[in-house]
Design a protein around this motif. Structure first.
Motif, PDB file in Angstrom:
ATOM      1  N   GLU A  22       0.846  -1.196   0.000  1.00 12.12           N
ATOM      2  CA  GLU A  22       0.000   0.000   0.000  1.00 12.12           C
ATOM      3  C   GLU A  22       0.880   1.244   0.000  1.00 12.12           C
ATOM      4  OE1 GLU A  22      -3.656   0.063   2.391  1.00 12.12           O
ATOM      5  OE2 GLU A  22      -3.095  -1.969   3.027  1.00 12.12           O
ATOM      6  N   THR A  23       0.296   2.360  -0.377  1.00 15.44           N
ATOM      7  CA  THR A  23       1.075   3.599  -0.408  1.00 15.44           C
ATOM      8  C   THR A  23       1.227   4.161   1.000  1.00 15.44           C
ATOM      9  OG1 THR A  23      -0.833   5.053  -0.699  1.00 15.44           O
ATOM     10  CG2 THR A  23       0.214   4.182  -2.712  1.00 15.44           C
ATOM     11  N   VAL A  24       2.279   4.927   1.171  1.00 11.95           N
ATOM     12  CA  VAL A  24       2.502   5.606   2.440  1.00 11.95           C
ATOM     13  C   VAL A  24       1.350   6.572   2.707  1.00 11.95           C
ATOM     14  CG1 VAL A  24       4.026   7.224   3.633  1.00 11.95           C
ATOM     15  CG2 VAL A  24       5.002   5.314   2.333  1.00 11.95           C
ATOM     16  N   PHE A  25       0.817   7.178   1.665  1.00 11.56           N
ATOM     17  CA  PHE A  25      -0.314   8.097   1.828  1.00 11.56           C
ATOM     18  C   PHE A  25      -1.495   7.377   2.467  1.00 11.56           C
ATOM     19  CE2 PHE A  25      -4.118  10.354   0.426  1.00 11.56           C
ATOM     20  CZ  PHE A  25      -3.807  11.657   0.807  1.00 11.56           C
ATOM     21  N   GLU A  35      -6.111   7.733  14.902  1.00 14.42           N
ATOM     22  CA  GLU A  35      -5.423   8.588  15.868  1.00 14.42           C
ATOM     23  C   GLU A  35      -4.330   7.819  16.613  1.00 14.42           C
ATOM     24  OE1 GLU A  35      -8.535  10.318  18.257  1.00 14.42           O
ATOM     25  OE2 GLU A  35      -9.074  11.703  16.655  1.00 14.42           O
ATOM     26  N   VAL A  36      -3.469   7.151  15.835  1.00 16.37           N
ATOM     27  CA  VAL A  36      -2.350   6.391  16.381  1.00 16.37           C
ATOM     28  C   VAL A  36      -1.060   6.840  15.701  1.00 16.37           C
ATOM     29  CG1 VAL A  36      -3.749   4.378  17.010  1.00 16.37           C
ATOM     30  CG2 VAL A  36      -2.704   4.481  14.733  1.00 16.37           C
ATOM     31  N   GLY A  37       0.058   6.463  16.296  1.00 21.70           N
ATOM     32  CA  GLY A  37       1.355   6.868  15.771  1.00 21.70           C
ATOM     33  C   GLY A  37       2.046   5.824  14.933  1.00 21.70           C
ATOM     34  N   ALA A  38       1.488   4.589  14.905  1.00 25.70           N
ATOM     35  CA  ALA A  38       2.127   3.521  14.135  1.00 25.70           C
ATOM     36  C   ALA A  38       1.103   2.451  13.781  1.00 25.70           C
ATOM     37  CB  ALA A  38       3.273   2.902  14.926  1.00 25.70           C
ATOM     38  N   LEU A  39       1.413   1.736  12.711  1.00 24.16           N
ATOM     39  CA  LEU A  39       0.599   0.605  12.263  1.00 24.16           C
ATOM     40  C   LEU A  39       1.504  -0.597  12.049  1.00 24.16           C
ATOM     41  CD1 LEU A  39      -1.349   2.409   9.396  1.00 24.16           C
ATOM     42  CD2 LEU A  39      -2.336   1.723  11.587  1.00 24.16           C
ATOM     43  N   MET A  40       0.962  -1.766  12.294  1.00 27.84           N
ATOM     44  CA  MET A  40       1.693  -2.967  11.921  1.00 27.84           C
ATOM     45  C   MET A  40       1.587  -3.132  10.413  1.00 27.84           C
ATOM     46  SD  MET A  40       0.771  -5.702  14.903  1.00 27.84           S
ATOM     47  CE  MET A  40      -0.917  -5.190  15.122  1.00 27.84           C
ATOM     48  N   THR A  57       8.283  10.770   8.515  1.00 31.91           N
ATOM     49  CA  THR A  57       9.022  12.028   8.627  1.00 31.91           C
ATOM     50  C   THR A  57      10.450  11.892   8.112  1.00 31.91           C
ATOM     51  OG1 THR A  57       7.712  12.628  10.559  1.00 31.91           O
ATOM     52  CG2 THR A  57       9.775  13.810  10.240  1.00 31.91           C
ATOM     53  N   ARG A  58      11.120  10.834   8.535  1.00 34.55           N
ATOM     54  CA  ARG A  58      12.538  10.681   8.211  1.00 34.55           C
ATOM     55  C   ARG A  58      12.802  10.115   6.824  1.00 34.55           C
ATOM     56  NH1 ARG A  58      14.793   8.454  14.029  1.00 34.55           N
ATOM     57  NH2 ARG A  58      14.194  10.314  15.191  1.00 34.55           N
ATOM     58  N   LYS A  59      11.890   9.253   6.329  1.00 32.19           N
ATOM     59  CA  LYS A  59      12.178   8.536   5.088  1.00 32.19           C
ATOM     60  C   LYS A  59      11.375   9.003   3.883  1.00 32.19           C
ATOM     61  CE  LYS A  59      13.268   4.508   7.899  1.00 32.19           C
ATOM     62  NZ  LYS A  59      12.768   3.201   8.336  1.00 32.19           N
ATOM     63  N   VAL A  60      10.409   9.896   4.129  1.00 28.91           N
ATOM     64  CA  VAL A  60       9.631  10.434   3.010  1.00 28.91           C
ATOM     65  C   VAL A  60       9.734  11.959   3.009  1.00 28.91           C
ATOM     66  CG1 VAL A  60       7.354  10.611   1.929  1.00 28.91           C
ATOM     67  CG2 VAL A  60       8.044   8.458   2.986  1.00 28.91           C
ATOM     68  N   ALA A  61       9.189  12.596   4.032  1.00 31.44           N
ATOM     69  CA  ALA A  61       9.123  14.058   4.058  1.00 31.44           C
ATOM     70  C   ALA A  61      10.503  14.705   3.964  1.00 31.44           C
ATOM     71  CB  ALA A  61       8.404  14.521   5.325  1.00 31.44           C
ATOM     72  N   LEU A  62      11.439  14.268   4.787  1.00 34.08           N
ATOM     73  CA  LEU A  62      12.756  14.894   4.794  1.00 34.08           C
ATOM     74  C   LEU A  62      13.593  14.558   3.566  1.00 34.08           C
ATOM     75  CD1 LEU A  62      13.772  14.635   8.556  1.00 34.08           C
ATOM     76  CD2 LEU A  62      13.058  16.677   7.284  1.00 34.08           C
ATOM     77  N   GLN A  63      13.214  13.504   2.865  1.00 33.61           N
ATOM     78  CA  GLN A  63      13.958  13.120   1.665  1.00 33.61           C
ATOM     79  C   GLN A  63      13.276  13.597   0.387  1.00 33.61           C
ATOM     80  OE1 GLN A  63      14.983   8.964   1.682  1.00 33.61           O
ATOM     81  NE2 GLN A  63      15.908   9.081   3.711  1.00 33.61           N
ATOM     82  N   GLY A  64      12.187  14.339   0.539  1.00 36.33           N
ATOM     83  CA  GLY A  64      11.500  14.895  -0.625  1.00 36.33           C
ATOM     84  C   GLY A  64      10.775  13.865  -1.466  1.00 36.33           C
ATOM     85  N   ARG A  65      10.441  12.734  -0.882  1.00 40.72           N
ATOM     86  CA  ARG A  65       9.718  11.696  -1.622  1.00 40.72           C
ATOM     87  C   ARG A  65       8.218  11.994  -1.613  1.00 40.72           C
ATOM     88  NH1 ARG A  65      12.197   6.132   0.630  1.00 40.72           N
ATOM     89  NH2 ARG A  65      11.228   5.266  -1.223  1.00 40.72           N
ATOM     90  N   ASN A  66       7.489  11.329  -2.478  1.00 42.68           N
ATOM     91  CA  ASN A  66       6.046  11.522  -2.603  1.00 42.68           C
ATOM     92  C   ASN A  66       5.332  10.365  -1.903  1.00 42.68           C
ATOM     93  OD1 ASN A  66       3.354  11.531  -3.526  1.00 42.68           O
ATOM     94  ND2 ASN A  66       3.946  12.565  -5.413  1.00 42.68           N
ATOM     95  N   SER A  67       4.497  10.682  -0.927  1.00 47.24           N
ATOM     96  CA  SER A  67       3.809   9.643  -0.159  1.00 47.24           C
ATOM     97  C   SER A  67       2.770   8.880  -0.981  1.00 47.24           C
ATOM     98  CB  SER A  67       3.141  10.244   1.079  1.00 47.24           C
ATOM     99  OG  SER A  67       2.134  11.157   0.708  1.00 47.24           O
ATOM    100  N   ILE A  75       9.655   2.071   3.416  1.00 44.60           N
ATOM    101  CA  ILE A  75      10.039   2.891   4.572  1.00 44.60           C
ATOM    102  C   ILE A  75       9.809   2.203   5.915  1.00 44.60           C
ATOM    103  CG2 ILE A  75       9.535   4.987   3.271  1.00 44.60           C
ATOM    104  CD1 ILE A  75       7.109   5.312   5.320  1.00 44.60           C
ATOM    105  N   MET A  76       9.146   1.071   5.929  1.00 38.79           N
ATOM    106  CA  MET A  76       8.796   0.439   7.199  1.00 38.79           C
ATOM    107  C   MET A  76      10.035  -0.052   7.949  1.00 38.79           C
ATOM    108  SD  MET A  76       7.273  -3.220   5.967  1.00 38.79           S
ATOM    109  CE  MET A  76       8.346  -4.544   5.400  1.00 38.79           C
ATOM    110  N   THR A  77       9.884  -0.189   9.237  1.00 44.90           N
ATOM    111  CA  THR A  77      10.910  -0.792  10.071  1.00 44.90           C
ATOM    112  C   THR A  77      10.729  -2.300   9.961  1.00 44.90           C
ATOM    113  OG1 THR A  77      10.896   1.097  11.559  1.00 44.90           O
ATOM    114  CG2 THR A  77      11.794  -0.981  12.429  1.00 44.90           C
ATOM    115  N   ARG A  78      11.746  -2.986   9.472  1.00 42.25           N
ATOM    116  CA  ARG A  78      11.641  -4.422   9.194  1.00 42.25           C
ATOM    117  C   ARG A  78      11.974  -5.306  10.390  1.00 42.25           C
ATOM    118  NH1 ARG A  78      11.099  -5.337   3.788  1.00 42.25           N
ATOM    119  NH2 ARG A  78      11.468  -3.537   2.460  1.00 42.25           N
ATOM    120  N   ASN A  79      12.944  -4.922  11.164  1.00 33.75           N
ATOM    121  CA  ASN A  79      13.348  -5.741  12.311  1.00 33.75           C
ATOM    122  C   ASN A  79      12.397  -5.462  13.473  1.00 33.75           C
ATOM    123  OD1 ASN A  79      15.532  -6.766  10.865  1.00 33.75           O
ATOM    124  ND2 ASN A  79      16.803  -5.026  11.444  1.00 33.75           N
TER     125      ASN A  79
END
Length: 142
Positions: A22-25, A35-40, A57-67, A75-79
């Motif tokens: 799915e898209t980051v958007f 109203e949560v800060g993370a999803l599985m 914030t770190r892997k899309v917005a600050l890198q100028g990527r399109n959500s 961008i997900m945390t894998r471990n």
């Protein structure tokens, strides 16, 4: 302290997740809706990652990527660090501190039960301390 299964029981029906393709958007829309800060991030019933506001914030917005063009798996945390249903809240707090994370999936064998946040843990610890203080006050007054 209580096991995390009790924290999850208090808010059943909160197995919020997104698929890796799915898209980051779309993930951002779900974060706002619930109203949560993370999803599985789940694939065929298994947790394959966690995606958070911090990841966005770190892997899309600050890198100028399109959500709307970036997929969650990019961008997900894998471990994924997870706990079992009998894990106590103090142990979860220590794990979150040591790993510098704010969300923990709760998994029992192959069954995903939900996810707890640092807020859930803090609320439980505060409630426990309030109860202890109340008991001590009653003891002192009697």
């Amino acid at each position: 302290m209580k096991p995390v299964s009790e924290l999850l029981r208090a808010r059943e029906g909160t197995l919020w997740h997104v698929r890796p393709d799915e898209t980051v958007f779309n993930a951002l829309q779900l974060l706002a809706q619930y109203e949560v800060g993370a999803l599985m991030v789940m694939d065929h019933g298994k947790v394959v990652g966690v995606v958070s506001e911090r990841d966005y914030t770190r892997k899309v917005a600050l890198q100028g990527r399109n959500s709307k063009e970036t997929q969650v798996h990019e961008i997900m945390t894998r471990n994924v660090v997870s706990v079992g249903p009998r894990t106590g809240t103090r142990q979860c707090m220590a794990l979150m501190r040591d790993k510098r994370i704010r969300h923990l999936p709760v998994i029992d064998g192959d069954t995903v039960l939900g996810m707890i946040s640092i807020r859930d843990i803090m609320d439980d610890i505060i409630a426990f301390q309030d109860e202890t203080i109340g008991q001590l006050e009653n003891y002192i007054q009697s």
